[in-house]
Scaffold this active site. Structure first.
Site, short mmCIF file in Angstrom:
data_model
loop_
_atom_site.label_atom_id
_atom_site.label_comp_id
_atom_site.label_asym_id
_atom_site.label_seq_id
_atom_site.Cartn_x
_atom_site.Cartn_y
_atom_site.Cartn_z
N ASP A 52 0.85 -1.19 0.00
CA ASP A 52 0.00 0.00 0.00
C ASP A 52 0.89 1.24 0.00
OD1 ASP A 52 -2.82 1.22 0.59
OD2 ASP A 52 -1.40 2.27 1.89
N TYR A 57 3.23 9.89 0.06
CA TYR A 57 4.18 9.34 1.05
C TYR A 57 5.65 9.56 0.68
CZ TYR A 57 0.05 6.67 2.58
OH TYR A 57 -1.20 6.30 3.00
N HIS A 116 -7.52 9.64 -2.13
CA HIS A 116 -6.96 9.59 -0.78
C HIS A 116 -7.91 10.17 0.27
CE1 HIS A 116 -2.63 9.25 0.94
NE2 HIS A 116 -3.49 9.03 1.89
P1 NDP Z 1 0.71 1.48 12.01
O1 NDP Z 1 -0.54 1.55 12.81
O2 NDP Z 1 1.00 0.27 11.20
O3 NDP Z 1 1.91 1.76 13.03
C1 NDP Z 1 3.24 1.80 12.65
C2 NDP Z 1 4.09 2.28 13.82
O4 NDP Z 1 3.93 1.38 14.91
C3 NDP Z 1 5.54 2.35 13.47
O5 NDP Z 1 6.08 3.51 14.05
C4 NDP Z 1 6.10 1.11 14.12
O6 NDP Z 1 7.42 1.28 14.57
C5 NDP Z 1 5.22 0.96 15.33
N1 NDP Z 1 5.15 -0.44 15.76
C6 NDP Z 1 4.53 -1.47 15.15
N2 NDP Z 1 4.67 -2.60 15.86
C7 NDP Z 1 5.40 -2.28 16.94
C8 NDP Z 1 5.89 -3.03 18.04
N3 NDP Z 1 5.63 -4.34 18.17
N4 NDP Z 1 6.61 -2.38 18.99
C9 NDP Z 1 6.89 -1.06 18.86
N5 NDP Z 1 6.46 -0.30 17.84
C10 NDP Z 1 5.71 -0.91 16.88
O7 NDP Z 1 0.91 2.79 11.13
P2 NDP Z 1 0.43 3.68 9.97
O8 NDP Z 1 -0.34 4.79 10.55
O9 NDP Z 1 1.61 3.97 9.14
O10 NDP Z 1 -0.58 2.81 9.09
C11 NDP Z 1 -0.14 1.76 8.26
C12 NDP Z 1 -0.27 2.10 6.78
O11 NDP Z 1 -1.60 2.49 6.46
C13 NDP Z 1 0.57 3.29 6.29
O12 NDP Z 1 1.93 3.01 6.19
C14 NDP Z 1 -0.13 3.62 4.99
O13 NDP Z 1 0.27 2.72 3.98
C15 NDP Z 1 -1.59 3.42 5.39
N6 NDP Z 1 -2.23 4.68 5.85
C16 NDP Z 1 -3.21 5.24 5.06
C17 NDP Z 1 -3.81 6.42 5.41
C18 NDP Z 1 -4.86 7.01 4.51
O14 NDP Z 1 -5.21 8.20 4.71
N7 NDP Z 1 -5.38 6.27 3.57
C19 NDP Z 1 -3.46 7.14 6.64
C20 NDP Z 1 -2.48 6.44 7.46
C21 NDP Z 1 -1.91 5.25 7.06
P3 NDP Z 1 8.62 0.43 13.89
O15 NDP Z 1 8.88 1.11 12.59
O16 NDP Z 1 9.73 0.59 14.88
O17 NDP Z 1 8.16 -0.98 13.75
#
Ligand code: NDP
Length: 327
Positions: A52, A57, A116
Protein backbone atom coordinates in the site's frame (compact mmCIF):
# COMPACT_ATOMS: atom_id res chain seq x y z
CA UNK A 1 -4.02 -24.83 20.50
CA UNK A 2 -4.79 -25.37 16.81
CA UNK A 3 -2.00 -24.42 14.38
CA UNK A 4 -2.17 -20.77 13.31
CA UNK A 5 -2.69 -20.12 9.60
CA UNK A 6 -0.68 -17.47 7.79
CA UNK A 7 -2.29 -14.09 7.10
CA UNK A 8 -0.31 -13.94 3.85
CA UNK A 9 -2.38 -16.85 2.47
CA UNK A 10 -5.74 -15.07 2.72
CA UNK A 11 -7.31 -13.22 -0.21
CA UNK A 12 -10.61 -11.30 -0.29
CA UNK A 13 -12.94 -10.83 -3.26
CA UNK A 14 -13.46 -7.30 -4.55
CA UNK A 15 -16.75 -6.15 -6.11
CA UNK A 16 -15.14 -6.12 -9.58
CA UNK A 17 -14.30 -9.85 -9.47
CA UNK A 18 -10.65 -9.26 -8.63
CA UNK A 19 -8.93 -10.42 -5.45
CA UNK A 20 -6.91 -8.53 -2.87
CA UNK A 21 -4.44 -10.08 -0.42
CA UNK A 22 -5.76 -9.58 3.12
CA UNK A 23 -2.41 -8.53 4.58
CA UNK A 24 -0.57 -5.64 2.96
CA UNK A 25 2.55 -3.66 3.82
CA UNK A 26 2.04 0.03 4.66
CA UNK A 27 4.77 2.30 3.30
CA UNK A 28 4.59 5.67 5.04
CA UNK A 29 8.31 6.11 5.72
CA UNK A 30 9.53 6.05 9.31
CA UNK A 31 12.34 8.55 8.93
CA UNK A 32 14.43 8.12 5.77
CA UNK A 33 12.13 6.97 2.90
CA UNK A 34 15.07 5.01 1.40
CA UNK A 35 14.43 2.41 4.13
CA UNK A 36 11.15 1.49 2.44
CA UNK A 37 13.10 -0.41 -0.25
CA UNK A 38 14.38 -3.00 2.23
CA UNK A 39 10.98 -3.12 3.97
CA UNK A 40 9.26 -4.08 0.71
CA UNK A 41 11.88 -6.69 -0.13
CA UNK A 42 11.65 -8.17 3.37
CA UNK A 43 7.86 -8.28 3.16
CA UNK A 44 7.69 -9.93 -0.26
CA UNK A 45 10.33 -12.46 0.72
CA UNK A 46 8.19 -13.30 3.78
CA UNK A 47 5.14 -13.90 1.59
CA UNK A 48 3.33 -10.53 1.47
CA UNK A 49 1.89 -9.83 -1.95
CA UNK A 50 0.17 -6.50 -1.23
CA UNK A 51 1.89 -3.12 -0.98
CA UNK A 52 0.00 0.00 0.00
CA UNK A 53 1.48 3.32 -1.02
CA UNK A 54 0.54 6.85 -2.13
CA UNK A 55 2.12 9.67 -4.14
CA UNK A 56 1.92 11.72 -0.91
CA UNK A 57 4.18 9.34 1.05
CA UNK A 58 7.30 10.02 -1.02
CA UNK A 59 8.27 6.35 -0.89
CA UNK A 60 7.22 5.19 -4.37
CA UNK A 61 10.69 5.60 -5.87
CA UNK A 62 12.13 3.23 -3.25
CA UNK A 63 9.31 0.76 -3.74
CA UNK A 64 10.20 0.92 -7.46
CA UNK A 65 13.81 0.00 -6.60
CA UNK A 66 12.57 -2.91 -4.49
CA UNK A 67 10.28 -4.12 -7.29
CA UNK A 68 13.17 -4.13 -9.77
CA UNK A 69 15.32 -6.14 -7.38
CA UNK A 70 12.48 -8.57 -6.67
CA UNK A 71 11.78 -8.95 -10.37
CA UNK A 72 15.42 -9.90 -10.94
CA UNK A 73 14.89 -12.59 -8.28
CA UNK A 74 11.88 -13.95 -10.18
CA UNK A 75 8.93 -12.25 -8.44
CA UNK A 76 6.34 -11.57 -11.11
CA UNK A 77 4.54 -8.22 -11.24
CA UNK A 78 1.20 -9.96 -11.76
CA UNK A 79 1.61 -11.79 -8.45
CA UNK A 80 1.79 -8.50 -6.54
CA UNK A 81 -1.07 -6.19 -5.60
CA UNK A 82 -0.01 -2.54 -5.55
CA UNK A 83 -2.22 0.32 -4.36
CA UNK A 84 -1.54 4.00 -4.81
CA UNK A 85 -3.64 7.12 -4.15
CA UNK A 86 -4.49 10.57 -5.49
CA UNK A 87 -3.80 13.24 -2.87
CA UNK A 88 -6.32 16.14 -2.42
CA UNK A 89 -3.87 18.77 -3.73
CA UNK A 90 -3.60 16.73 -6.98
CA UNK A 91 -7.40 16.38 -7.25
CA UNK A 92 -7.45 18.37 -10.50
CA UNK A 93 -5.30 15.81 -12.38
CA UNK A 94 -5.74 12.24 -11.07
CA UNK A 95 -4.20 10.73 -14.20
CA UNK A 96 -1.14 12.96 -13.94
CA UNK A 97 -0.77 11.96 -10.30
CA UNK A 98 -1.06 8.31 -11.27
CA UNK A 99 1.50 8.74 -14.07
CA UNK A 100 4.00 10.12 -11.56
CA UNK A 101 3.34 7.16 -9.27
CA UNK A 102 3.70 4.67 -12.12
CA UNK A 103 6.95 6.28 -13.22
CA UNK A 104 8.43 6.05 -9.72
CA UNK A 105 7.12 2.56 -9.08
CA UNK A 106 8.47 1.44 -12.46
CA UNK A 107 5.28 -0.34 -13.43
CA UNK A 108 2.69 0.34 -16.10
CA UNK A 109 -0.35 -0.31 -13.91
CA UNK A 110 -1.49 -0.36 -10.31
CA UNK A 111 -3.94 -2.89 -8.96
CA UNK A 112 -5.89 -0.30 -7.00
CA UNK A 113 -6.12 3.47 -7.31
CA UNK A 114 -7.76 5.26 -4.38
CA UNK A 115 -8.98 8.80 -3.91
CA UNK A 116 -6.96 9.59 -0.78
CA UNK A 117 -9.56 11.94 0.83
CA UNK A 118 -12.92 13.33 -0.37
CA UNK A 119 -11.45 16.82 -0.27
CA UNK A 120 -10.04 19.30 -2.84
CA UNK A 121 -6.98 21.30 -1.73
CA UNK A 122 -5.45 24.12 -3.74
CA UNK A 123 -2.31 22.44 -5.11
CA UNK A 124 -0.45 23.65 -8.18
CA UNK A 125 -0.15 21.79 -11.47
CA UNK A 126 2.31 19.30 -10.00
CA UNK A 127 0.16 18.73 -6.92
CA UNK A 128 2.32 20.81 -4.58
CA UNK A 129 2.16 22.18 -2.00
CA UNK A 130 0.49 19.10 -0.61
CA UNK A 131 -0.92 21.01 2.35
CA UNK A 132 -1.54 24.54 0.98
CA UNK A 133 -2.15 27.14 3.69
CA UNK A 134 -2.82 30.87 3.91
CA UNK A 135 -0.60 33.20 5.97
CA UNK A 136 -2.64 32.40 9.08
CA UNK A 137 -2.05 28.68 8.66
CA UNK A 138 -5.56 27.84 7.44
CA UNK A 139 -5.83 25.15 4.77
CA UNK A 140 -6.64 26.42 1.29
CA UNK A 141 -9.49 24.50 -0.27
CA UNK A 142 -10.79 24.62 -3.83
CA UNK A 143 -14.23 23.51 -2.68
CA UNK A 144 -16.08 23.66 0.60
CA UNK A 145 -15.02 20.52 2.52
CA UNK A 146 -18.40 20.21 4.22
CA UNK A 147 -20.95 21.18 1.54
CA UNK A 148 -18.92 20.94 -1.70
CA UNK A 149 -19.44 18.20 -4.32
CA UNK A 150 -16.30 18.54 -6.39
CA UNK A 151 -14.85 15.49 -4.66
CA UNK A 152 -17.38 13.42 -6.62
CA UNK A 153 -15.87 14.65 -9.92
CA UNK A 154 -12.49 13.51 -8.67
CA UNK A 155 -13.77 9.98 -8.10
CA UNK A 156 -15.45 10.08 -11.53
CA UNK A 157 -12.10 11.09 -13.07
CA UNK A 158 -10.49 8.11 -11.35
CA UNK A 159 -13.21 5.91 -12.84
CA UNK A 160 -12.39 7.37 -16.26
CA UNK A 161 -8.82 6.16 -15.92
CA UNK A 162 -10.12 2.64 -15.40
CA UNK A 163 -12.62 2.99 -18.24
CA UNK A 164 -10.20 4.43 -20.77
CA UNK A 165 -6.74 3.06 -20.00
CA UNK A 166 -4.92 -0.04 -18.78
CA UNK A 167 -3.26 1.86 -15.95
CA UNK A 168 -5.52 0.66 -13.11
CA UNK A 169 -7.29 -2.61 -12.40
CA UNK A 170 -9.58 -1.50 -9.55
CA UNK A 171 -10.68 1.85 -8.16
CA UNK A 172 -11.74 2.92 -4.70
CA UNK A 173 -11.73 5.54 -1.99
CA UNK A 174 -10.12 6.29 1.33
CA UNK A 175 -11.30 8.30 4.32
CA UNK A 176 -14.93 8.25 3.20
CA UNK A 177 -17.48 8.54 6.02
CA UNK A 178 -21.08 7.36 5.66
CA UNK A 179 -22.36 10.83 4.64
CA UNK A 180 -19.65 11.13 1.97
CA UNK A 181 -20.41 7.63 0.63
CA UNK A 182 -24.09 8.51 0.53
CA UNK A 183 -23.24 11.55 -1.59
CA UNK A 184 -20.94 9.58 -3.88
CA UNK A 185 -22.79 6.34 -4.53
CA UNK A 186 -25.74 7.72 -6.57
CA UNK A 187 -23.18 9.59 -8.68
CA UNK A 188 -20.64 6.94 -9.65
CA UNK A 189 -20.28 6.60 -13.41
CA UNK A 190 -19.82 2.86 -13.51
CA UNK A 191 -17.77 1.57 -10.60
CA UNK A 192 -18.88 1.42 -6.98
CA UNK A 193 -15.60 1.81 -5.06
CA UNK A 194 -13.99 -1.60 -4.56
CA UNK A 195 -12.42 -0.44 -1.29
CA UNK A 196 -12.76 2.20 1.43
CA UNK A 197 -9.47 2.54 3.32
CA UNK A 198 -10.06 3.99 6.80
CA UNK A 199 -8.46 4.20 10.23
CA UNK A 200 -9.59 1.14 12.15
CA UNK A 201 -8.37 -0.64 15.28
CA UNK A 202 -9.89 -1.85 18.55
CA UNK A 203 -9.89 1.68 19.97
CA UNK A 204 -11.97 3.11 17.11
CA UNK A 205 -15.45 1.63 16.66
CA UNK A 206 -16.52 1.72 13.01
CA UNK A 207 -19.34 -0.83 12.84
CA UNK A 208 -21.85 1.55 11.26
CA UNK A 209 -19.38 2.48 8.53
CA UNK A 210 -18.22 -1.09 7.88
CA UNK A 211 -21.83 -2.33 7.80
CA UNK A 212 -22.66 0.40 5.30
CA UNK A 213 -19.66 -0.57 3.16
CA UNK A 214 -20.62 -4.26 3.31
CA UNK A 215 -24.19 -3.46 2.20
CA UNK A 216 -22.73 -1.78 -0.87
CA UNK A 217 -20.09 -4.40 -1.63
CA UNK A 218 -17.19 -2.16 -0.58
CA UNK A 219 -14.26 -3.88 1.14
CA UNK A 220 -12.89 -2.07 4.17
CA UNK A 221 -9.13 -1.74 4.53
CA UNK A 222 -7.81 -0.86 7.98
CA UNK A 223 -5.03 1.69 8.18
CA UNK A 224 -3.05 2.61 11.30
CA UNK A 225 -3.92 -0.84 12.71
CA UNK A 226 -1.71 -0.35 15.75
CA UNK A 227 -2.47 3.38 15.99
CA UNK A 228 0.61 4.68 14.15
CA UNK A 229 3.80 5.96 15.83
CA UNK A 230 4.28 4.57 19.32
CA UNK A 231 1.91 1.69 18.48
CA UNK A 232 -0.53 2.50 21.33
CA UNK A 233 -2.93 -0.29 20.33
CA UNK A 234 -0.46 -3.08 21.03
CA UNK A 235 -0.10 -1.85 24.60
CA UNK A 236 -3.74 -2.66 25.41
CA UNK A 237 -3.80 -5.34 28.16
CA UNK A 238 -6.47 -7.46 26.42
CA UNK A 239 -4.47 -7.52 23.16
CA UNK A 240 -1.49 -8.83 25.13
CA UNK A 241 -3.64 -11.37 26.94
CA UNK A 242 -4.75 -12.78 23.57
CA UNK A 243 -1.18 -12.70 22.23
CA UNK A 244 -0.11 -14.84 25.17
CA UNK A 245 -3.06 -17.20 24.81
CA UNK A 246 -2.38 -17.85 21.11
CA UNK A 247 1.42 -17.61 21.41
CA UNK A 248 1.67 -14.86 18.79
CA UNK A 249 2.67 -11.17 18.89
CA UNK A 250 0.20 -8.37 19.74
CA UNK A 251 0.59 -7.17 16.12
CA UNK A 252 -0.67 -10.54 14.90
CA UNK A 253 -3.68 -10.32 17.22
CA UNK A 254 -4.49 -6.95 15.63
CA UNK A 255 -4.06 -8.28 12.09
CA UNK A 256 -6.41 -11.15 12.98
CA UNK A 257 -8.93 -8.70 14.45
CA UNK A 258 -9.33 -7.34 10.92
CA UNK A 259 -8.76 -10.33 8.69
CA UNK A 260 -11.17 -12.62 10.58
CA UNK A 261 -13.85 -9.96 10.08
CA UNK A 262 -13.09 -9.68 6.34
CA UNK A 263 -11.14 -6.45 6.47
CA UNK A 264 -7.83 -6.08 4.72
CA UNK A 265 -5.07 -4.65 6.96
CA UNK A 266 -1.91 -2.74 6.05
CA UNK A 267 0.54 -2.45 8.97
CA UNK A 268 3.91 -0.79 8.49
CA UNK A 269 7.23 -1.17 10.24
CA UNK A 270 10.80 -0.03 9.79
CA UNK A 271 11.84 -3.16 11.67
CA UNK A 272 12.44 -5.88 9.08
CA UNK A 273 12.17 -8.69 11.61
CA UNK A 274 8.78 -7.36 12.71
CA UNK A 275 7.58 -7.29 9.10
CA UNK A 276 8.74 -10.84 8.48
CA UNK A 277 7.49 -12.46 11.66
CA UNK A 278 4.09 -10.80 12.08
CA UNK A 279 2.33 -13.01 9.58
CA UNK A 280 0.57 -15.69 11.62
CA UNK A 281 -3.19 -15.61 11.92
CA UNK A 282 -4.45 -16.66 15.36
CA UNK A 283 -8.01 -17.99 15.26
CA UNK A 284 -9.64 -15.55 17.68
CA UNK A 285 -13.15 -16.51 18.76
CA UNK A 286 -16.25 -14.41 18.03
CA UNK A 287 -16.39 -13.48 21.71
CA UNK A 288 -12.78 -12.33 21.64
CA UNK A 289 -13.40 -10.23 18.53
CA UNK A 290 -16.41 -8.67 20.25
CA UNK A 291 -14.41 -7.92 23.39
CA UNK A 292 -11.69 -6.25 21.30
CA UNK A 293 -14.36 -4.12 19.60
CA UNK A 294 -15.84 -3.07 22.95
CA UNK A 295 -12.53 -1.46 23.99
CA UNK A 296 -13.26 1.41 21.60
CA UNK A 297 -16.96 1.55 22.39
CA UNK A 298 -16.03 2.25 26.00
CA UNK A 299 -13.22 4.72 25.19
CA UNK A 300 -13.05 5.73 21.51
CA UNK A 301 -9.77 7.15 20.22
CA UNK A 302 -8.94 8.28 16.69
CA UNK A 303 -5.24 8.82 16.01
CA UNK A 304 -5.51 10.55 12.61
CA UNK A 305 -7.19 13.90 13.17
CA UNK A 306 -5.68 15.82 10.23
CA UNK A 307 -7.30 19.20 9.59
CA UNK A 308 -8.54 18.15 6.13
CA UNK A 309 -10.68 15.48 7.79
CA UNK A 310 -12.65 18.03 9.75
CA UNK A 311 -16.33 18.18 8.81
CA UNK A 312 -16.32 15.01 6.68
CA UNK A 313 -18.83 13.21 8.86
CA UNK A 314 -16.56 10.91 10.85
CA UNK A 315 -17.29 9.84 14.37
CA UNK A 316 -14.83 10.76 17.12
CA UNK A 317 -12.92 13.33 15.07
CA UNK A 318 -11.07 15.40 17.66
CA UNK A 319 -12.72 18.80 18.05
CA UNK A 320 -15.13 18.24 15.15
CA UNK A 321 -18.63 19.08 16.31
CA UNK A 322 -20.03 18.76 12.77
CA UNK A 323 -19.41 15.05 12.44
CA UNK A 324 -22.29 13.62 14.39
CA UNK A 325 -25.05 13.09 11.86
CA UNK A 326 -25.26 9.60 10.36
CA UNK A 327 -28.84 9.65 9.04
P1 NDP B 1 0.71 1.48 12.01
O1 NDP B 1 -0.54 1.55 12.81
O2 NDP B 1 1.00 0.27 11.20
O3 NDP B 1 1.91 1.76 13.03
C1 NDP B 1 3.24 1.80 12.65
C2 NDP B 1 4.09 2.28 13.82
O4 NDP B 1 3.93 1.38 14.91
C3 NDP B 1 5.54 2.35 13.47
O5 NDP B 1 6.08 3.51 14.05
C4 NDP B 1 6.10 1.11 14.12
O6 NDP B 1 7.42 1.28 14.57
C5 NDP B 1 5.22 0.96 15.33
N1 NDP B 1 5.15 -0.44 15.76
C6 NDP B 1 4.53 -1.47 15.15
N2 NDP B 1 4.67 -2.60 15.86
C7 NDP B 1 5.40 -2.28 16.94
C8 NDP B 1 5.89 -3.03 18.04
N3 NDP B 1 5.63 -4.34 18.17
N4 NDP B 1 6.61 -2.38 18.99
C9 NDP B 1 6.89 -1.06 18.86
N5 NDP B 1 6.46 -0.30 17.84
C10 NDP B 1 5.71 -0.91 16.88
O7 NDP B 1 0.91 2.79 11.13
P2 NDP B 1 0.43 3.68 9.97
O8 NDP B 1 -0.34 4.79 10.55
O9 NDP B 1 1.61 3.97 9.14
O10 NDP B 1 -0.58 2.81 9.09
C11 NDP B 1 -0.14 1.76 8.26
C12 NDP B 1 -0.27 2.10 6.78
O11 NDP B 1 -1.60 2.49 6.46
C13 NDP B 1 0.57 3.29 6.29
O12 NDP B 1 1.93 3.01 6.19
C14 NDP B 1 -0.13 3.62 4.99
O13 NDP B 1 0.27 2.72 3.98
C15 NDP B 1 -1.59 3.42 5.39
N6 NDP B 1 -2.23 4.68 5.85
C16 NDP B 1 -3.21 5.24 5.06
C17 NDP B 1 -3.81 6.42 5.41
C18 NDP B 1 -4.86 7.01 4.51
O14 NDP B 1 -5.21 8.20 4.71
N7 NDP B 1 -5.38 6.27 3.57
C19 NDP B 1 -3.46 7.14 6.64
C20 NDP B 1 -2.48 6.44 7.46
C21 NDP B 1 -1.91 5.25 7.06
P3 NDP B 1 8.62 0.43 13.89
O15 NDP B 1 8.88 1.11 12.59
O16 NDP B 1 9.73 0.59 14.88
O17 NDP B 1 8.16 -0.98 13.75
Amino acid sequence: MAQNRFATEIYFDLNDKRKIPALGLGTIPSGDPKGVKDQVIAAVEAGYRHIDTAWYYGSEKYIGEALRELSAKGVKREDLFITTKVWPSFYHSPEKSLDKSLHDLGTNYVDLLLQHWPVCLRGGEDGTPTEPKDKDGNLLYDDDPVTGEKFIDVYNAIEDIKLNTDKVKSVGVSNYSIPKLKQLLPNVKKFVPAVNQIEYHPQLPQKDLTDFCAEHGILVEAYSPVGGPGAPVIKLPYVNELAEKYDVSPNEVINAYHILENRSVIPRSSNLERIQTNIRLPKLTKDELRTLYQIGVVKPTRYTNDPWGYGLGFRYWKGDTLSKNFD
